[in-house]
Design a protein around this motif. Structure first.
Motif, PDB file in Angstrom:
ATOM      1  N   ASP A  23       6.541  37.032  34.087  1.00 32.23           N
ATOM      2  CA  ASP A  23       7.925  37.009  33.578  1.00 32.23           C
ATOM      3  C   ASP A  23       7.958  37.388  32.099  1.00 32.23           C
ATOM      4  N   ASP A  24       7.018  36.838  31.319  1.00 30.69           N
ATOM      5  CA  ASP A  24       6.948  37.158  29.882  1.00 30.69           C
ATOM      6  C   ASP A  24       6.658  38.638  29.681  1.00 30.69           C
ATOM      7  N   LEU A  25       5.749  39.180  30.548  1.00 27.53           N
ATOM      8  CA  LEU A  25       5.409  40.598  30.443  1.00 27.53           C
ATOM      9  C   LEU A  25       6.624  41.464  30.783  1.00 27.53           C
ATOM     10  N   ALA A  26       7.362  41.100  31.790  1.00 30.42           N
ATOM     11  CA  ALA A  26       8.562  41.860  32.167  1.00 30.42           C
ATOM     12  C   ALA A  26       9.599  41.787  31.041  1.00 30.42           C
ATOM     13  N   GLU A  27       9.747  40.610  30.446  1.00 26.92           N
ATOM     14  CA  GLU A  27      10.687  40.443  29.344  1.00 26.92           C
ATOM     15  C   GLU A  27      10.248  41.263  28.128  1.00 26.92           C
ATOM     16  N   ALA A  28       8.953  41.281  27.847  1.00 22.55           N
ATOM     17  CA  ALA A  28       8.422  42.062  26.730  1.00 22.55           C
ATOM     18  C   ALA A  28       8.636  43.554  26.977  1.00 22.55           C
ATOM     19  N   ARG A  29       8.447  43.967  28.227  1.00 19.86           N
ATOM     20  CA  ARG A  29       8.675  45.382  28.569  1.00 19.86           C
ATOM     21  C   ARG A  29      10.152  45.734  28.369  1.00 19.86           C
ATOM     22  N   GLU A  31      12.252  44.260  26.302  1.00 20.14           N
ATOM     23  CA  GLU A  31      12.499  44.275  24.853  1.00 20.14           C
ATOM     24  C   GLU A  31      11.942  45.545  24.227  1.00 20.14           C
ATOM     25  N   LEU A  32      10.780  45.994  24.687  1.00 20.17           N
ATOM     26  CA  LEU A  32      10.181  47.227  24.174  1.00 20.17           C
ATOM     27  C   LEU A  32      11.066  48.430  24.520  1.00 20.17           C
ATOM     28  N   ALA A  33      11.543  48.477  25.754  1.00 21.69           N
ATOM     29  CA  ALA A  33      12.427  49.577  26.159  1.00 21.69           C
ATOM     30  C   ALA A  33      13.701  49.571  25.312  1.00 21.69           C
ATOM     31  N   SER A  34      14.246  48.374  25.076  1.00 17.30           N
ATOM     32  CA  SER A  34      15.454  48.250  24.247  1.00 17.30           C
ATOM     33  C   SER A  34      15.175  48.676  22.807  1.00 17.30           C
ATOM     34  N   ALA A  35      14.012  48.286  22.281  1.00 20.53           N
ATOM     35  CA  ALA A  35      13.645  48.672  20.914  1.00 20.53           C
ATOM     36  C   ALA A  35      13.457  50.183  20.813  1.00 20.53           C
ATOM     37  N   LYS A  36      12.847  50.792  21.844  1.00 24.43           N
ATOM     38  CA  LYS A  36      12.681  52.246  21.846  1.00 24.43           C
ATOM     39  C   LYS A  36      14.046  52.949  21.870  1.00 24.43           C
ATOM     40  N   GLU A  37      14.954  52.424  22.649  1.00 21.63           N
ATOM     41  CA  GLU A  37      16.305  53.002  22.730  1.00 21.63           C
ATOM     42  C   GLU A  37      17.031  52.870  21.387  1.00 21.63           C
ATOM     43  N   ASP A  38      16.911  51.695  20.754  1.00 20.27           N
ATOM     44  CA  ASP A  38      17.523  51.484  19.437  1.00 20.27           C
ATOM     45  C   ASP A  38      16.925  52.427  18.391  1.00 20.27           C
ATOM     46  N   LEU A  39      15.607  52.603  18.460  1.00 22.24           N
ATOM     47  CA  LEU A  39      14.940  53.512  17.530  1.00 22.24           C
ATOM     48  C   LEU A  39      15.429  54.943  17.737  1.00 22.24           C
ATOM     49  N   ALA A  40      15.561  55.379  18.979  1.00 20.07           N
ATOM     50  CA  ALA A  40      16.048  56.728  19.268  1.00 20.07           C
ATOM     51  C   ALA A  40      17.474  56.907  18.744  1.00 20.07           C
ATOM     52  N   ARG A  41      18.324  55.887  18.944  1.00 24.21           N
ATOM     53  CA  ARG A  41      19.705  55.949  18.431  1.00 24.21           C
ATOM     54  C   ARG A  41      19.720  56.017  16.907  1.00 24.21           C
ATOM     55  N   SER A  42      18.886  55.203  16.284  1.00 20.92           N
ATOM     56  CA  SER A  42      18.819  55.192  14.815  1.00 20.92           C
ATOM     57  C   SER A  42      18.357  56.543  14.278  1.00 20.92           C
ATOM     58  N   ARG A  43      17.365  57.123  14.935  1.00 22.27           N
ATOM     59  CA  ARG A  43      16.889  58.452  14.510  1.00 22.27           C
ATOM     60  C   ARG A  43      17.991  59.494  14.668  1.00 22.27           C
TER      61      ARG A  43
END
Length: 173
Positions: A23-29, A31-43
């Motif tokens: 469950d923690d690994l799925a949640e981390a994945r 969060e990582l996907a969300s962070a990647k999306e936020d980074l792409a939007r910011s760029r």
């Protein structure tokens, strides 16, 4: 071995820990996907902001040249009455001494720095684009309209007409 599998199948703390880790690994994945999306939007936002800024700089540089020319034209137009007075004094023979030297220097500076020229003379061909006809008369010696008298000289700054020459036109019969 069957006993070991039976122990794993039962509710044991190890199985619970593995399930929690999954469950923690799925949640981390996530969060990582969300962070990647936020980074792409910011760029993308940064790229758009840089493009807007570059466009602004280009427009500002172009506007500076245009505004400078507009300011120069405004000053030159304000000087036209002074130049008319200088020419009137010169025609009346009252332009002499130090004032004559100052007037000549002013006219030379305006001509050399701002390409200001006086135009329109008696005998020039009449051109309604740069001359303003205030009066007209016929002249049998003329085969096309010409300037018969200059009532007020015209001025150009480069190719731009600041004030048209006001004239009396002599037309053919």
């Amino acid at each position: 071995m069957a006993a070991f599998e039976a122990d794993l199948a039962s509710d044991s703390p190890v199985v619970d820990e593995l399930a929690d880790a999954d469950d923690d690994l799925a949640e981390a994945r996530n969060e990582l996907a969300s962070a990647k999306e936020d980074l792409a939007r910011s760029r993308a936002d940064l790229y758009n902001l840089q493009q807007d800024y570059n466009s602004y700089v280009r427009r500002a540089k172009a506007d500076v040249a245009v505004q400078r020319q507009v300011g120069q034209v405004a000053v030159l137009e304000a000087m036209l009455s002074v130049l008319d007075d200088i020419e009137g004094a010169r025609a009346a023979g009252e332009l002499e001494g130090p004032f004559a030297a100052i007037a000549d220097k002013l006219e030379d500076t305006l001509a050399s720095r701002f390409e200001l020229t006086r135009y329109g003379a008696v005998g020039d061909e009449f051109n309604p684009e740069i001359h303003e006809a205030l009066m007209a008369q016929t002249n049998p010696e003329r085969d096309h309209p010409v300037i018969g008298q200059v009532l007020q000289p015209g001025y150009k700054a480069g190719d731009k007409v600041l004030r048209p020459t006001k004239v009396m036109v002599e037309n053919p019969e």
